[in-house]
Scaffold this motif. Structure first.
Motif, PDB file in Angstrom:
ATOM      1  N   GLU A 162      39.668  51.370  42.122  1.00 32.91           N
ATOM      2  CA  GLU A 162      40.348  52.659  42.264  1.00 32.91           C
ATOM      3  C   GLU A 162      39.336  53.794  42.365  1.00 32.91           C
ATOM      4  O   GLU A 162      39.489  54.722  43.165  1.00 32.91           O
ATOM      5  CB  GLU A 162      41.271  52.891  41.067  1.00 32.91           C
ATOM      6  CG  GLU A 162      42.056  54.192  41.141  1.00 32.91           C
ATOM      7  CD  GLU A 162      42.969  54.382  39.945  1.00 32.91           C
ATOM      8  OE1 GLU A 162      43.006  55.515  39.399  1.00 32.91           O
ATOM      9  OE2 GLU A 162      43.633  53.397  39.541  1.00 32.91           O
ATOM     10  N   ALA A 163      38.262  53.733  41.576  1.00 31.91           N
ATOM     11  CA  ALA A 163      37.239  54.788  41.606  1.00 31.91           C
ATOM     12  C   ALA A 163      36.540  54.834  42.956  1.00 31.91           C
ATOM     13  O   ALA A 163      36.101  55.899  43.392  1.00 31.91           O
ATOM     14  CB  ALA A 163      36.225  54.556  40.497  1.00 31.91           C
ATOM     15  N   LEU A 164      36.430  53.683  43.618  1.00 31.41           N
ATOM     16  CA  LEU A 164      35.727  53.588  44.894  1.00 31.41           C
ATOM     17  C   LEU A 164      36.703  53.462  46.048  1.00 31.41           C
ATOM     18  O   LEU A 164      36.426  52.799  47.051  1.00 31.41           O
ATOM     19  CB  LEU A 164      34.782  52.390  44.866  1.00 31.41           C
ATOM     20  CG  LEU A 164      33.603  52.562  43.906  1.00 31.41           C
ATOM     21  CD1 LEU A 164      32.988  51.225  43.559  1.00 31.41           C
ATOM     22  CD2 LEU A 164      32.566  53.495  44.491  1.00 31.41           C
ATOM     23  N   SER A 165      37.847  54.105  45.928  1.00 35.51           N
ATOM     24  CA  SER A 165      38.888  54.035  46.941  1.00 35.51           C
ATOM     25  C   SER A 165      38.325  54.293  48.334  1.00 35.51           C
ATOM     26  O   SER A 165      37.615  55.275  48.559  1.00 35.51           O
ATOM     27  CB  SER A 165      39.978  55.072  46.625  1.00 35.51           C
ATOM     28  OG  SER A 165      40.963  55.095  47.625  1.00 35.51           O
ATOM     29  N   GLY A 166      38.620  53.392  49.261  1.00 32.84           N
ATOM     30  CA  GLY A 166      38.104  53.499  50.623  1.00 32.84           C
ATOM     31  C   GLY A 166      36.921  52.595  50.874  1.00 32.84           C
ATOM     32  O   GLY A 166      36.564  52.339  52.031  1.00 32.84           O
ATOM     33  N   LEU A 167      36.280  52.119  49.812  1.00 34.19           N
ATOM     34  CA  LEU A 167      35.161  51.200  49.946  1.00 34.19           C
ATOM     35  C   LEU A 167      35.619  49.835  49.427  1.00 34.19           C
ATOM     36  O   LEU A 167      35.992  49.716  48.261  1.00 34.19           O
ATOM     37  CB  LEU A 167      33.973  51.697  49.115  1.00 34.19           C
ATOM     38  CG  LEU A 167      32.605  51.077  49.411  1.00 34.19           C
ATOM     39  CD1 LEU A 167      32.102  51.534  50.779  1.00 34.19           C
ATOM     40  CD2 LEU A 167      31.610  51.455  48.329  1.00 34.19           C
ATOM     41  N   PRO A 168      35.643  48.810  50.252  1.00 29.53           N
ATOM     42  CA  PRO A 168      36.141  47.504  49.788  1.00 29.53           C
ATOM     43  C   PRO A 168      35.220  46.912  48.718  1.00 29.53           C
ATOM     44  O   PRO A 168      34.028  46.733  48.945  1.00 29.53           O
ATOM     45  CB  PRO A 168      36.152  46.651  51.059  1.00 29.53           C
ATOM     46  CG  PRO A 168      35.178  47.314  51.981  1.00 29.53           C
ATOM     47  CD  PRO A 168      35.217  48.770  51.671  1.00 29.53           C
ATOM     48  N   VAL A 169      35.791  46.624  47.558  1.00 25.97           N
ATOM     49  CA  VAL A 169      35.026  46.143  46.410  1.00 25.97           C
ATOM     50  C   VAL A 169      35.628  44.828  45.940  1.00 25.97           C
ATOM     51  O   VAL A 169      36.853  44.679  45.871  1.00 25.97           O
ATOM     52  CB  VAL A 169      35.063  47.182  45.269  1.00 25.97           C
ATOM     53  CG1 VAL A 169      34.413  46.630  44.005  1.00 25.97           C
ATOM     54  CG2 VAL A 169      34.374  48.467  45.700  1.00 25.97           C
ATOM     55  N   ARG A 170      34.776  43.865  45.587  1.00 25.78           N
ATOM     56  CA  ARG A 170      35.238  42.584  45.072  1.00 25.78           C
ATOM     57  C   ARG A 170      34.572  42.331  43.718  1.00 25.78           C
ATOM     58  O   ARG A 170      33.337  42.322  43.617  1.00 25.78           O
ATOM     59  CB  ARG A 170      34.883  41.438  46.031  1.00 25.78           C
ATOM     60  CG  ARG A 170      35.467  41.584  47.423  1.00 25.78           C
ATOM     61  CD  ARG A 170      36.977  41.406  47.441  1.00 25.78           C
ATOM     62  NE  ARG A 170      37.502  41.552  48.796  1.00 25.78           N
ATOM     63  CZ  ARG A 170      37.940  42.701  49.307  1.00 25.78           C
ATOM     64  NH1 ARG A 170      37.913  43.800  48.566  1.00 25.78           N
ATOM     65  NH2 ARG A 170      38.402  42.757  50.543  1.00 25.78           N
ATOM     66  N   THR A 171      35.384  42.118  42.709  1.00 26.81           N
ATOM     67  CA  THR A 171      34.865  41.859  41.376  1.00 26.81           C
ATOM     68  C   THR A 171      34.169  40.497  41.323  1.00 26.81           C
ATOM     69  O   THR A 171      34.675  39.505  41.854  1.00 26.81           O
ATOM     70  CB  THR A 171      36.002  41.885  40.345  1.00 26.81           C
ATOM     71  OG1 THR A 171      36.577  43.199  40.329  1.00 26.81           O
ATOM     72  CG2 THR A 171      35.500  41.553  38.949  1.00 26.81           C
ATOM     73  N   VAL A 172      33.013  40.463  40.674  1.00 27.35           N
ATOM     74  CA  VAL A 172      32.299  39.206  40.413  1.00 27.35           C
ATOM     75  C   VAL A 172      32.411  38.947  38.910  1.00 27.35           C
ATOM     76  O   VAL A 172      31.867  39.700  38.113  1.00 27.35           O
ATOM     77  CB  VAL A 172      30.826  39.296  40.833  1.00 27.35           C
ATOM     78  CG1 VAL A 172      30.097  37.987  40.525  1.00 27.35           C
ATOM     79  CG2 VAL A 172      30.705  39.655  42.309  1.00 27.35           C
ATOM     80  N   PRO A 173      33.131  37.914  38.495  1.00 28.13           N
ATOM     81  CA  PRO A 173      33.381  37.703  37.072  1.00 28.13           C
ATOM     82  C   PRO A 173      32.124  37.303  36.303  1.00 28.13           C
ATOM     83  O   PRO A 173      31.119  36.875  36.878  1.00 28.13           O
ATOM     84  CB  PRO A 173      34.425  36.594  37.052  1.00 28.13           C
ATOM     85  CG  PRO A 173      34.240  35.877  38.351  1.00 28.13           C
ATOM     86  CD  PRO A 173      33.789  36.905  39.338  1.00 28.13           C
ATOM     87  N   LEU A 174      32.217  37.405  34.980  1.00 29.78           N
ATOM     88  CA  LEU A 174      31.065  37.130  34.130  1.00 29.78           C
ATOM     89  C   LEU A 174      30.543  35.712  34.287  1.00 29.78           C
ATOM     90  O   LEU A 174      29.325  35.487  34.226  1.00 29.78           O
ATOM     91  CB  LEU A 174      31.419  37.388  32.664  1.00 29.78           C
ATOM     92  CG  LEU A 174      31.348  38.835  32.184  1.00 29.78           C
ATOM     93  CD1 LEU A 174      31.838  38.935  30.747  1.00 29.78           C
ATOM     94  CD2 LEU A 174      29.929  39.374  32.295  1.00 29.78           C
ATOM     95  N   ASP A 175      31.428  34.733  34.484  1.00 27.91           N
ATOM     96  CA  ASP A 175      30.931  33.365  34.581  1.00 27.91           C
ATOM     97  C   ASP A 175      30.040  33.191  35.801  1.00 27.91           C
ATOM     98  O   ASP A 175      29.073  32.408  35.777  1.00 27.91           O
ATOM     99  CB  ASP A 175      32.077  32.352  34.585  1.00 27.91           C
ATOM    100  CG  ASP A 175      33.060  32.546  35.727  1.00 27.91           C
ATOM    101  OD1 ASP A 175      32.944  33.550  36.458  1.00 27.91           O
ATOM    102  OD2 ASP A 175      33.958  31.695  35.886  1.00 27.91           O
ATOM    103  N   ALA A 176      30.290  33.944  36.877  1.00 27.65           N
ATOM    104  CA  ALA A 176      29.411  33.891  38.047  1.00 27.65           C
ATOM    105  C   ALA A 176      28.101  34.622  37.771  1.00 27.65           C
ATOM    106  O   ALA A 176      27.019  34.167  38.166  1.00 27.65           O
ATOM    107  CB  ALA A 176      30.106  34.492  39.263  1.00 27.65           C
TER     108      ALA A 176
END
Length: 413
Positions: A162-176
Motif C-alpha cells: 500500500e505504501a508503494l502504490s503503483g510499484l509492483p511489490v512481492r513479499t519475500v517471507p522469512l523462511d526464504a
C-alpha cells in the motif's frame, strides 16, 4: 627423474568492492546512513555532489525531499540517479524512513527506473521496527495501529504494498530470507524477471545481512532501498576498512551547547526535562509566534546548555513542519557564541545547517542509535538525531558525550 614443481599460480587481486552512492530524503537519515556504512564516507547536503567522479569513498547525499511536493521529490531522485550513473560504477542505495513517511511511492518509482529490481527492506531492528508478512511493525504493533504518523496529513499505510502504490511489490517471507543464499538469490531473480520488486521480511540484523549479501551477489541491476538498518548490513557485508582516526578533539567545555528540538514526538518532553534537571535553560517557543517571526530570544538564553523547542501542548500541526523548522533553524543560526549543536528531527537539522551555510559534515561516530556526532568543515560539532529515536535519557547521553566534565559536575550538585 623428479617431477617438476607446478608453475606458480598467477597473482590475482580480489575484485574491488563497489563504492556506494546513497540518496536520503532528510538529513538525520543521511547521517545515520553515513555512520552505518562505516569506512571512508562523505556526507553532503548538496545534490550536485552526486556527480563527483573521484569516487574513492562512499558518498551519502541528503536530497532534502521530505518537504517537497511529490512530483518535485521524484524529479530530485531521478536527477540524482542519472548523475550517479554517469560517473564510475557505484552501488546504489536509497535511504527511506523506517516508518514509511515521506514521498515513498513516487521516490521509489523514480529510483527503480532502469533497474532489474529494487530490493525493499525498511526494517530497523535496533529500533524494534520489523517487517513480517509485508507489514511494518513498531514494537510488535502494525504501523497503522501506532501513532507514528500523528504529525502527517495522511494515515499510515497498512502494508509495504500500500505504501508503494503503483510499484509492483512481492513479499519475500522469512523462511526464504533465512534459506541458503542460492535460494534467496533465485527468489529475487524470479521476482525481478516478473517485472516486480522483492520486499523481504526482516526481524533481525542477520536477516538484513542476508538481503544485502544477496544484492551484492546479483550485481548492479539490483538496487537497495531501506532504512539505516539495511545500510548497516551493507556496511558489514562490504567489510570496509576502518576510516582514518580523526585527530583528538580539543576540550570544548567552554563552548555553548545548543539543543534545537524540532520533533513532534511526545517523548521529547521527558528528554528535555532530563536536561533542565541538569541545569539547562529551556526556551519553549509558541508555534504561532515562531511562524510569524516574532520570537526574540531572551538574554538569559545565552547559557552553557540551552534548549530551544516548539511548544507542542496544543498537539501536532500537520503540514506546518517545514515552515516551523525553517523559522526554528533561523533562530538557532542567530544564537550568539557560535555553539555546538544538537539537532533533533531531519528537517530541523537541515534548515539549521542551511541557515548557517554548512554544506558538508564529517561523521565522527554514533553516541547512541541514530544520534550521529559529526564535525563541520570549520570545526563546529553537530549531533543529528531523528525525532522518533532515543529513550528518555537521549539528550542527557548526548550531553555527557559532548561535555563530560560539566555534565558530571552538574549531576553532582
Amino acid at each position: 627423474m623428479a617431477s617438476l614443481p607446478p608453475p606458480p599460480r598467477p597473482c590475482v587481486s580480489p575484485p574491488a568492492l563497489p563504492y556506494v552512492v546513497a540518496l536520503a530524503d532528510d538529513l538525520s537519515g543521511a547521517a545515520e546512513t553515513a555512520c552505518a556504512l562505516g569506512g571512508a564516507v562523505r556526507l553532503s547536503l548538496n545534490a550536485a555532489d552526486v556527480a563527483e567522479t573521484a569516487a574513492a569513498h562512499d558518498l551519502v547525499v541528503d536530497l532534502d525531499t521530505r518537504h517537497l511536493p511529490s512530483a518535485e521529490a521524484a524529479y530530485a531522485v531521478r536527477t540524482a540517479l542519472r548523475a550517479a550513473q554517469a560517473g564510475p560504477p557505484r552501488l546504489l542505495y536509497k535511504k527511506v524512513d523506517s516508518q514509511l513517511r515521506g514521498h515513498l511511492a513516487v521516490e521509489a518509482a523514480a529510483y527503480a527506473e532502469g533497474a532489474t529490481a529494487v530490493v525493499i527492506a525498511p526494517a530497523l531492528p535496533a529500533a524494534r521496527r520489523t517487517v513480517t508478512g509485508g507489514v511494518v511493525h513498531v514494537n510488535g504493533v502494525p504501523l497503522h495501529r501506532t501513532d507514528g504518523w500523528r504529525a502527517e496529513r495522511a494515515s499510515a499505510p497498512r502494508s509495504l504494498a500500500e505504501a508503494l502504490s503503483g510499484l509492483p511489490v512481492r513479499t519475500v517471507p522469512l523462511d526464504a530470507v533465512r534459506s541458503e543464499p542460492a535460494v534467496l538469490d533465485a527468489e529475487f531473480q524470479r521476482i525481478g524477471a516478473s517485472g516486480a520488486h522483492p520486499a523481504p521480511d526482516a526481524e533481525t540484523d542477520a536477516d538484513l545481512d542476508a538481503v544485502a549479501a544477496a544484492v551484492l551477489r546479483l550485481g548492479p541491476g539490483f538496487r537497495l532501498l531501506g532504512s539505516s538498518g539495511l545500510a548497516a548490513a551493507l556496511g558489514r557485508t562490504l567489510l570496509r576498512p576502518a576510516a582514518a582516526t580523526p585527530p583528538p578533539t580539543p576540550a570544548r567545555d567552554c563552548t555553548p551547547l545548543l539543543f534545537v528540538v524540532g520533533t513532534a514526538e511526545p517523548g521529547a518532553v521527558a528528554q528535555i526535562a532530563r536536561l533542565t534537571a541538569l541545569g539547562a535553560h529551556h526556551v519553549p517557543l509558541d508555534p504561532a509566534d515562531l511562524a510569524a517571526g516574532t520570537v526574540r530570544l531572551p538574554r538569559t538564553a545565552a547559557a552553557a546548555l540551552t534548549v530551544l523547542s516548539i511548544d507542542g501542548s496544543a498537539g501536532p500541526r500537520p503540514g506546518a513542519g517545514r515552515a516551523l523548522s525553517t523559522a526554528l533553524g533561523a533562530l538557532a543560526a542567530a544564537y550568539p557564541g557560535r555553539p555546538d549543536l544538537v539537532l533533533t528531527g531531519g528537517e530541523t537539522a537541515r534548515t539549521t545547517l542551511d541557515a548557517l551555510g554548512i554544506g558538508e559534515l564529517e561523521p565522527l561516530g554514533e553516541i547512541h542509535h541514530g544520534a550521529v556526532h559529526s564535525r563541520t568543515p570549520d570545526g563546529r560539532h553537530v549531533v543529528t538525531r531523528p525525532g522518533s529515536h532515543g529513550a528518555e535519557d537521549s539528550l542527557l547521553r548526548i550531553t555527557v558525550a559532548l561535555r563530560p566534565r560539566p555534565a558530571a559536575s552538574a549531576a553532582a550538585v
